[in-house]
Design an enzyme around this catalytic site. Structure first.
Site, mmCIF file in Angstrom:
data_model
loop_
_atom_site.group_PDB
_atom_site.id
_atom_site.type_symbol
_atom_site.label_atom_id
_atom_site.label_comp_id
_atom_site.label_asym_id
_atom_site.label_seq_id
_atom_site.Cartn_x
_atom_site.Cartn_y
_atom_site.Cartn_z
ATOM 1 N N CYS A 382 71.252 -5.853 42.110
ATOM 2 C CA CYS A 382 70.097 -5.016 42.529
ATOM 3 C C CYS A 382 68.823 -5.822 42.276
ATOM 4 O O CYS A 382 68.417 -6.939 43.120
ATOM 5 C CB CYS A 382 70.256 -3.638 41.820
ATOM 6 S SG CYS A 382 69.065 -2.548 42.799
ATOM 7 N N HIS A 508 75.352 -1.757 43.393
ATOM 8 C CA HIS A 508 76.161 -1.996 41.933
ATOM 9 C C HIS A 508 77.219 -2.022 41.919
ATOM 10 O O HIS A 508 77.922 -1.096 41.667
ATOM 11 C CB HIS A 508 75.576 -0.512 41.344
ATOM 12 C CG HIS A 508 73.807 -0.765 41.097
ATOM 13 N ND1 HIS A 508 73.216 -0.837 39.819
ATOM 14 C CD2 HIS A 508 72.820 -0.495 41.952
ATOM 15 C CE1 HIS A 508 71.994 -0.772 40.127
ATOM 16 N NE2 HIS A 508 71.753 -0.703 41.221
ATOM 17 N N GLU A 510 79.370 -2.583 39.605
ATOM 18 C CA GLU A 510 79.753 -2.148 38.369
ATOM 19 C C GLU A 510 80.306 -0.767 38.496
ATOM 20 O O GLU A 510 81.036 -0.251 37.588
ATOM 21 C CB GLU A 510 78.733 -2.282 37.027
ATOM 22 C CG GLU A 510 77.498 -1.474 37.082
ATOM 23 C CD GLU A 510 76.304 -1.771 38.023
ATOM 24 O OE1 GLU A 510 75.220 -1.386 37.836
ATOM 25 O OE2 GLU A 510 76.523 -2.851 39.062
#
Length: 536
Positions: A382, A508, A510
């Site tokens: 990001c 994102h 993750e």
């Protein structure tokens, strides 16, 4: 009929209700039950989207774009099942819904009160998941600690709910603390007794007590707790400190928490939980054959929970690579052009973390310049990806004032800028580009090779984007836009040619990494860091 499990906490916060909820759900899922978990948070914010990470840790974003509590990350990582807006509800949302109904005249002029209107709205939110037909069991975690003023409406709603659905269709697990007093050299049960007494005063008798402890609890202590708290001795469950949160499902299996719960809910045990893949993951995690040092550069590094999903993603990717990932948190404000070599010395890879605002931005850019020039594996998420774009613009394209309009509205080279539809937005909460979006990967790129396909979906949480006016210049100089959103032509992934690993994602990744499916970007990044270390 769907069965409901409520998880409350007593004595102190941070005992791990989320991990216990996720572990129990994992065991029930491994017995072929369809399980989901929801979190009720007692704060008045509508969601954690506007909360400072120092206040509440990271904000976890779901597929449908809900900004939620970080515990939902644990739920997804354990169960490998996506959550949604319905899985996280705050006091703020409850009150907002009730007030909206009142303004619409839905209460026919009645006086709107905590009981029944607020508690009815809480119960409606408990039922949403259960009545979807998708789940056999819904676990509801109540945030906060029994006795907190703000938690009272939730406790009262649970009391009413259990009365309505019947006690064989619902169950309360109370997570409590058995402290060890070093001076007396013994475990003390009194805090647990007081906590359960308080729960009883609110009209709720817990069915199962999960006792957090640093030392094993004896049979005598279990018997004492059972007698004072009106529970069966086999419903007093030990939850001892573990070396990793991923041990907890196996510890709860040993304590037979799943059997106790299913028996009380009058559900068949079916078969023993199938946890072979989980045990395989734990074996890889605990027996690494190599180690890599990864720098995590961000501005909230003092609080581990601020980057919880990133840290957990490294654990998943490390286990997949049979490699221990040693994370070195580095505050971006501490990095300068002069000390960057010293700050990043000994690292095998560098991840520049997401964030908002201008604080620490120049440190991130200095770090990216260093790893780009030194051919150290780099991964930007990001804002980390946006910093890579800014750094490349300044130091390769010669755009000296290249910047994002988030940090410098007056820059002549806004290589990162706000989307047109974002410029008209006044409210901060829930208005970013949120949730899952499609991304098409260009054939022959590193990104396509990593994913092994050309169309992916990833979750977003941002307002600012790569400015496509500069795209041709960037690509001609060697920074490829290897991932593009097909609907609006926005750049999703950038990567460098002729670099061992230099990838930045506007999304994102993750948020989608789980024990069962480690995210391919993290897996490839750790593998690149390992290869880089072996070349040294």
């Amino acid at each position: 009929m769907t069965k409901y499990i409520f998880v409350t906490g007593g004595v102190t916060s941070s005992l791990g209700k989320g991990i216990i909820s996720a572990s129990l759900a994992k065991l029930l899922q491994a017995r072929d039950y369809r399980v989901t978990i929801q979190k009720f948070d007692p704060y008045i914010n509508i969601d954690p989207g506007t909360l400072n990470p120092y206040e509440h840790g990271e904000c976890f974003v779901t597929e449908d774009g809900a900004e939620t509590d970080l515990d939902l990350g644990h739920y997804e990582r354990f169960l490998n099942v996506p959550t949604s807006q319905s899985n996280n509800v705050t006091t703020g949302r409850i009150y907002q819904n009730v007030i909206n109904k009142e303004r619409e005249g839905a209460y026919l002029g009645k006086t709107v009160q905590v009981v029944p209107h607020i508690t009815d709205e809480i119960k409606r939110n408990i039922r949403i998941l259960g009545e979807s037909g998708e789940y056999d069991i819904v676990i509801t975690e109540l945030g906060g600690t029994v006795g907190d003023i703000e938690s009272l409406p939730f406790i009262e709603a649970v009391r009413q709910f259990r009365w309505e659905v019947g006690y064989s269709n619902s169950l309360v697990i109370h997570l409590t603390l058995i402290p060890f007093l070093a001076a007396a050299k013994e475990l003390k049960t009194k805090p647990t007794q007081h906590s359960v007494k308080m729960l009883l005063e609110y009209g709720i008798q817990p069915d199962v007590l999960v006792c957090r402890t640093e030392h094993h609890i004896t049979q005598d202590i279990r018997r004492k707790i059972a007698q004072f708290c009106n529970v069966n001795i086999n419903a007093v469950i030990e939850s001892i400190d573990a070396s990793t949160i991923y041990d907890v499902p196996l510890l709860m299996l040993k304590e037979q928490l799943d059997k106790t719960v299913l028996t009380k809910l009058k559900l068949p045990l079916k078969h023993e939980p199938n946890l072979e893949s989980w045990k395989d993951f734990l074996g890889r995690l605990k027996n690494p054959t190599a180690e890599v040092n990864i720098g995590l550069i961000g501005k909230y590094v003092e609080l581990q929970d601020a980057y919880k999903s990133i840290i957990e993603s490294f654990i998943h990717a490390g286990a997949r690579n049979e490699c221990k990932v040693e994370i070195h948190s580095i505050h971006s404000e501490s990095i300068t052009e002069e000390n960057v070599a010293e700050k990043l010395a000994g690292l095998d890879g560098v991840l520049v973390a997401p964030g908002f605002g201008s604080r620490g931005i120049e440190g991130k850019i200095s770090a990216i310049k260093y790893v780009r020039e030194k051919h150290i594996p780099f991964f930007g998420i990001c804002l980390g990806m946006q910093c890579a774009v800014i750094e490349f613009g300044r130091n390769v394209l010669g755009l000296e004032d290249a910047h994002s309009t988030e940090m410098n509205e007056d820059t002549h080279n806004a290589v990162i800028s706000m989307m047109e539809e974002q410029k008209r937005i006044k409210n901060k909460g829930g208005t970013m580009r949120l949730g899952s979006y499609i991304c098409d990967l260009k054939k022959g790129t590193k990104a396509a090779a990593i994913y092994g396909k050309t169309r992916i979906t990833e979750r977003h949480r941002h307002r600012y984007e790569f400015n496509n006016e500069y795209l041709t210049k960037y690509e001609e100089a060697g920074m490829l836009a290897s991932g593009i959103n097909p609907d609006n032509n926005l750049v999703e992934i950038v990567e460098l040619k002729n670099h061992p690993f230099f990838v930045g994602g506007q999304f994102h990744p993750e948020l989608k990494s789980t024990v069962a499916n480690p995210h391919p970007l993290f897996v490839s990044f750790v593998a690149a860091a390992l290869a880089s270390k072996r070349k040294k």
